[in-house]
Enzyme design. Structure first.
Site, PDB file in Angstrom:
ATOM      1  CG  LEU A   7      -1.713  -1.289   1.443  1.00 28.59           C
ATOM      2  CD1 LEU A   7      -2.701  -1.109   2.578  1.00 28.59           C
ATOM      3  CD2 LEU A   7      -2.422  -1.721   0.167  1.00 28.59           C
ATOM      4  NE  ARG A  14       0.137  10.057  10.343  1.00 30.56           N
ATOM      5  CZ  ARG A  14      -0.209   8.820  10.706  1.00 30.56           C
ATOM      6  NH1 ARG A  14      -0.116   8.446  11.972  1.00 30.56           N
ATOM      7  NH2 ARG A  14      -0.630   7.935   9.805  1.00 30.56           N
ATOM      8  CG  ASN A 231       2.899   6.868  10.462  1.00 34.65           C
ATOM      9  OD1 ASN A 231       2.530   6.455   9.374  1.00 34.65           O
ATOM     10  ND2 ASN A 231       2.799   6.151  11.562  1.00 34.65           N
ATOM     11  CB  SER A 407      55.761  23.704  -9.884  1.00 35.20           C
ATOM     12  OG  SER A 407      56.008  22.511  -9.187  1.00 35.20           O
TER      13      SER A 407
HETATM   14  C1  UD1 Z   1      -2.036   1.343   9.707  1.00 38.48           C
HETATM   15  C2  UD1 Z   1      -3.035   0.369  10.319  1.00 38.48           C
HETATM   16  C3  UD1 Z   1      -2.688   0.162  11.797  1.00 38.48           C
HETATM   17  C4  UD1 Z   1      -1.268  -0.350  11.905  1.00 38.48           C
HETATM   18  C5  UD1 Z   1      -0.275   0.571  11.193  1.00 38.48           C
HETATM   19  C6  UD1 Z   1       1.080  -0.083  11.128  1.00 38.48           C
HETATM   20  C7  UD1 Z   1      -5.198   0.591   9.230  1.00 38.48           C
HETATM   21  C8  UD1 Z   1      -6.560   1.159   9.284  1.00 38.48           C
HETATM   22  N1  UD1 Z   1      -4.376   0.885  10.207  1.00 38.48           N
HETATM   23  O1  UD1 Z   1      -2.172   2.588  10.360  1.00 38.48           O
HETATM   24  O2  UD1 Z   1      -3.577  -0.764  12.388  1.00 38.48           O
HETATM   25  O3  UD1 Z   1      -0.912  -0.476  13.281  1.00 38.48           O
HETATM   26  O4  UD1 Z   1      -0.700   0.835   9.826  1.00 38.48           O
HETATM   27  O5  UD1 Z   1       2.073   0.782  10.629  1.00 38.48           O
HETATM   28  O6  UD1 Z   1      -4.922  -0.161   8.315  1.00 38.48           O
HETATM   29  N2  UD1 Z   1      -2.680   3.806   2.180  1.00 38.48           N
HETATM   30  C9  UD1 Z   1      -3.170   3.621   0.912  1.00 38.48           C
HETATM   31  N3  UD1 Z   1      -4.414   4.072   0.628  1.00 38.48           N
HETATM   32  C10 UD1 Z   1      -5.195   4.697   1.550  1.00 38.48           C
HETATM   33  C11 UD1 Z   1      -4.670   4.882   2.841  1.00 38.48           C
HETATM   34  C12 UD1 Z   1      -3.421   4.411   3.139  1.00 38.48           C
HETATM   35  O7  UD1 Z   1      -2.515   3.049   0.048  1.00 38.48           O
HETATM   36  O8  UD1 Z   1      -6.328   5.067   1.188  1.00 38.48           O
HETATM   37  C13 UD1 Z   1      -1.319   3.327   2.471  1.00 38.48           C
HETATM   38  C14 UD1 Z   1      -0.353   4.408   2.931  1.00 38.48           C
HETATM   39  O9  UD1 Z   1       0.333   4.975   1.838  1.00 38.48           O
HETATM   40  C15 UD1 Z   1       0.577   3.659   3.857  1.00 38.48           C
HETATM   41  C16 UD1 Z   1      -0.265   2.500   4.376  1.00 38.48           C
HETATM   42  O10 UD1 Z   1      -1.381   2.414   3.530  1.00 38.48           O
HETATM   43  O11 UD1 Z   1       1.693   3.143   3.193  1.00 38.48           O
HETATM   44  C17 UD1 Z   1      -0.717   2.705   5.811  1.00 38.48           C
HETATM   45  O12 UD1 Z   1      -1.437   3.924   5.916  1.00 38.48           O
HETATM   46  P1  UD1 Z   1      -1.255   4.880   7.151  1.00 38.48           P
HETATM   47  O13 UD1 Z   1      -2.161   6.007   6.992  1.00 38.48           O
HETATM   48  O14 UD1 Z   1       0.162   5.142   7.397  1.00 38.48           O
HETATM   49  O15 UD1 Z   1      -1.844   3.924   8.307  1.00 38.48           O
HETATM   50  P2  UD1 Z   1      -1.520   3.975   9.856  1.00 38.48           P
HETATM   51  O16 UD1 Z   1      -2.279   5.057  10.473  1.00 38.48           O
HETATM   52  O17 UD1 Z   1      -0.066   3.952  10.074  1.00 38.48           O
HETATM   53 CA    CA Z   2       1.706   4.173   8.780  1.00 34.08          CA
END
Ligand code: UD1
Ligand code: CA
Length: 459
Positions: A7, A14, A231, A407
């Site tokens: 993902l 952040r 993050n 030189s």
């Molecule tokens: C997420 C998890 C949390 C976990 C943590 C671990 C969820 C709801 N929460 O939280 O339980 O402890 O990761 O690090 O899954 N992303 C997408 N599409 C979106 C949203 C996010 O591709 O619509 C991707 C982001 O780019 C990122 C990853 O998903 O790489 C995680 O998203 P992020 O917002 O960082 O989730 P956390 O709040 O860290």
């Molecule tokens: Ca994250």
């Protein structure tokens, strides 16, 4: 088939940066590279990366990467958001009997061996879903793993949605899951946005599968560092420190001496042979090759090949090659396309650019060698300048074998000094010097008797 879904569509708010989060770099590589690389070195057979925010930038950064398929997550006011939605976009590429591993692009330290053990565990137990968890000293901001009285995993609760009691749980969700393709597909049809973030959470699939009586399990990691989620820029620095340590350790185990790993930055992918000694303050990029026995003191080496037993001190070497036994520095600069032979000496404050230098040639101090072909056994004195630029065009100079450039001489290109040509110190040479000639270009020296006394300067 074993398929990864990584993902990488989030904005990374952040990070407080224009750059998409997964492109923030650790040791010269975007965070996402490390996740992808660990997948590639595990049993995963197909890698899907979900991109959305800044998708062009992310795609571009990985355009040379083979064996990756990018999936687009639509981003906008009229479409949902969240990790669950991200995965939904990849479902077309997933078969019911696939094993799917889902990872976050912001978890760069995860290793291929952990991925392999995790997948093996998941498949051996025939689980529908397995979550990779760990006990964190500080679980803040992670999803918490909720267990029932029999210690079975029953749900994952995000920090935003957690009760005060749930917030005390220290076991967290790494964001890494393994699924049976069919279970993932069916569970994803049932998630909703009834949560504090109004998002579709992948984490909700776990409770859904529990309620359906499916095989739900967890795989707990001891080493919590591996699942550090990045993050913020602060977390990026922590991840960078961990990866640096891990990469350096790997080189040391393979026989490279690193005096101070903390101040040594080696990019993943650099080739460094045994018995190379690396002293504090050195950077080596991934395209560099350092051969056996070389010693590098506080220097930066980029895209260069450093021969056996070369000694480099406090210098910068880019896009160049250096032959066996040559010494460089302190404070030398090899600019792109410099090829220095064996047993040469490139001394203090010497700059070489787009030049070839033959074996055994020496330029010990304060010289500029630009756009030149210098033969072997040549001596280039202190302060010699290859005058290669007339303000509009660049010209090349050629210096034959065993030539001697005194030189403070200037060689105005285009120019040639043939083999055994000698140039007297202080000369500005504009015409070809033939083999064995001495070329002298200086105003005759005049000494005036009594001049200082006549001026009244002697008291
Ligand atoms: C997420 C998890 C949390 C976990 C943590 C671990 C969820 C709801 N929460 O939280 O339980 O402890 O990761 O690090 O899954 N992303 C997408 N599409 C979106 C949203 C996010 O591709 O619509 C991707 C982001 O780019 C990122 C990853 O998903 O790489 C995680 O998203 P992020 O917002 O960082 O989730 P956390 O709040 O860290
Ligand atoms: Ca994250």
């Amino acid at each position: 088939m074993k398929v990864s879904v990584i993902l990488a569509a989030g904005e990374g708010t952040r990070m407080k940066s224009k750059k998409p989060k997964v492109l923030h770099e650790i040791l010269g590589r975007p965070m996402l590279f490390y996740v992808l690389n660990s997948c590639k070195h595990s049993q995963v057979e197909k890698n899907l990366v979900v991109v959305g925010h800044n998708k062009e930038k992310v795609r571009k950064a990985f355009e040379d990467e083979k064996d990756v398929e990018f999936i687009e997550q639509p981003i906008g006011d009229n479409v949902p958001y969240g990790t669950g939605y991200a995965v939904m976009n990849a479902l077309d590429k997933i078969e019911d009997d696939d094993t799917v591993i889902i990872l976050n692009g912001d978890t760069p330290i995860i290793s291929n061996s952990t991925i392999s053990c995790f997948l093996r565990y998941h498949e051996e137990r025939n689980n529908d879903i397995t979550v990779l968890s760990a006990d964190m000293k500080d679980p803040t901001n992670y999803g918490r793993i909720v267990r029932d009285e029999n210690a079975n995993v029953v749900a994952i609760v995000e920090e935003k949605d957690a009760s005060e009691k749930q917030k005390l749980i220290r076991e967290i969700n790494s964001g890494i899951f393994a699924f049976k393709g069919s279970s993932l597909k069916s569970a994803l049809t049932k998630i909703d946005t009834n949560n504090a973030a109004n998002e579709l959470y992948i984490t909700d699939t776990l409770e859904i599968l529990v309620n359906e009586g499916k095989r739900v399990d967890s795989f707990k990691l001891r080493d919590t560092r591996e699942i550090l989620g990045v993050n913020s820029r602060y977390e990026l620095s922590i991840a960078a420190e961990i990866l640096q340590k891990k990469i350096n350790k790997e080189y040391m185990i393979n026989g490279v001496g690193i005096i101070d790993p903390k101040s040594t930055y080696i990019e993943y992918g650099a080739t460094i042979e045994r018995d190379v000694m690396i002293y504090p303050g050195t950077r080596i990029d991934r395209k560099s090759i350092i051969k056996e026995g070389a010693e590098i003191y506080s220097s930066t080496i980029k895209n260069s090949t450093i021969g056996e037993d070369v000694l480099i001190r406090s210098s910068e070497i880019e896009d160049s090659t250096i032959g066996r036994g040559t010494t460089v520095g302190p404070y030398a600069h090899l600019r792109p396309n410099s090829h220095v032979g064996e047993n040469c000496k490139i001394g203090n404050f010497v700059e070489v650019k787009n030049s070839n230098v033959g074996d055994g040639s020496k330029m010990s101090h304060l010289a500029y060698i630009g756009d030149a072909d210098v033969g072997s056994g040549v001596n280039i004195g202190c302060g010699v300048v290859f005058v290669n630029y007339d303000g509009r065009d660049k010209f090349r100079a050629k210096v034959g074998d065993n030539a001697f450039i005194g030189s403070n001489a200037n060689l105005v290109a285009p120019i040639e000094v043939e083999d055994y040509g000698y140039v007297a110190a202080g000369s500005t040479i504009t015409k070809k010097v033939l083999k064995g000639q001495l070329s002298l270009e200086r105003a005759p020296q005049k000494n005036i008797d009594g001049w200082v006394e006549r001026k009244g300067f002697i008291k």
